[in-house]
Write a protein that holds these residues in place. Structure first.
Motif, short mmCIF file in Angstrom:
data_model
loop_
_atom_site.label_atom_id
_atom_site.label_comp_id
_atom_site.label_asym_id
_atom_site.label_seq_id
_atom_site.Cartn_x
_atom_site.Cartn_y
_atom_site.Cartn_z
N UNK A 85 -9.12 5.42 4.62
CA UNK A 85 -8.02 5.00 5.49
C UNK A 85 -6.72 5.33 4.77
N UNK A 86 -5.79 5.92 5.53
CA UNK A 86 -4.51 6.35 4.96
C UNK A 86 -3.40 5.88 5.89
N UNK A 87 -2.38 5.21 5.32
CA UNK A 87 -1.25 4.77 6.14
C UNK A 87 -0.41 5.98 6.52
N UNK A 88 0.17 5.92 7.72
CA UNK A 88 1.01 7.00 8.20
C UNK A 88 2.28 6.42 8.78
N UNK A 89 3.36 7.18 8.73
CA UNK A 89 4.59 6.77 9.37
C UNK A 89 4.43 6.96 10.87
N UNK A 147 0.87 -1.18 0.00
CA UNK A 147 0.00 0.00 0.00
C UNK A 147 0.90 1.22 0.00
N UNK A 148 0.45 2.29 -0.61
CA UNK A 148 1.24 3.52 -0.68
C UNK A 148 1.01 4.35 0.57
N UNK A 149 2.08 4.82 1.16
CA UNK A 149 1.98 5.67 2.34
C UNK A 149 1.42 7.03 1.95
N UNK A 150 0.49 7.52 2.76
CA UNK A 150 -0.08 8.84 2.53
C UNK A 150 -1.16 8.89 1.47
N UNK A 206 1.05 -2.02 10.23
CA UNK A 206 1.00 -0.63 9.76
C UNK A 206 0.13 0.17 10.73
N UNK A 207 0.24 1.49 10.59
CA UNK A 207 -0.66 2.39 11.31
C UNK A 207 -1.45 3.17 10.27
N UNK A 208 -2.76 3.25 10.48
CA UNK A 208 -3.68 3.94 9.58
C UNK A 208 -4.35 5.08 10.31
N UNK A 209 -4.69 6.13 9.58
CA UNK A 209 -5.61 7.14 10.07
C UNK A 209 -6.89 6.96 9.28
N UNK A 210 -7.98 6.72 10.00
CA UNK A 210 -9.28 6.53 9.36
C UNK A 210 -10.11 7.77 9.62
#
Length: 92
Positions: free
Chosen positions: A86-90, A9-12, A73-77
């Motif tokens: 939902x977006x992956x975040x560092x 999955x692409x970050x951001x 991974x960590x996601x912001x939903x």
């Protein structure tokens, strides 16, 4: 024993949530605690399992390799007008 390689999955990049966690009313609260949801990912639909905690107007969701397992991974939903994204975040 081999480690499971998570799908790419692409970050951001925001991914639409196509199957939110079950429950009523339909709100970000469905993503809190142990939950699972499905996104429309780069290579098709991807099931995300883990644990969500509130973070302002978002849910910070820690994807796990199995319920209660290791972090993947960590996601912001967030809730959008037409559903959830939902977006992956560092996360360090």
């Amino acid at each position: 024993m081999t480690a499971r390689t998570p799908l790419s999955v692409a970050s951001g990049k925001p991914y639409p949530v196509v199957v939110p966690p079950a429950g009523d009313p339909v709100s970000l609260d469905l993503f809190l605690g142990d939950a699972e949801f499905t996104i429309d990912g780069t290579d098709g639909q991807l099931l995300i399992r883990g644990h969500g905690v509130p973070l302002g107007d978002l849910v910070r969701f820690h994807e796990k390799d199995s319920m209660g397992g290791k972090d993947v991974r960590v996601w912001h939903v967030s809730q959008q007008r037409d559903g959830f994204v939902a977006e992956t975040v560092a996360a360090f």
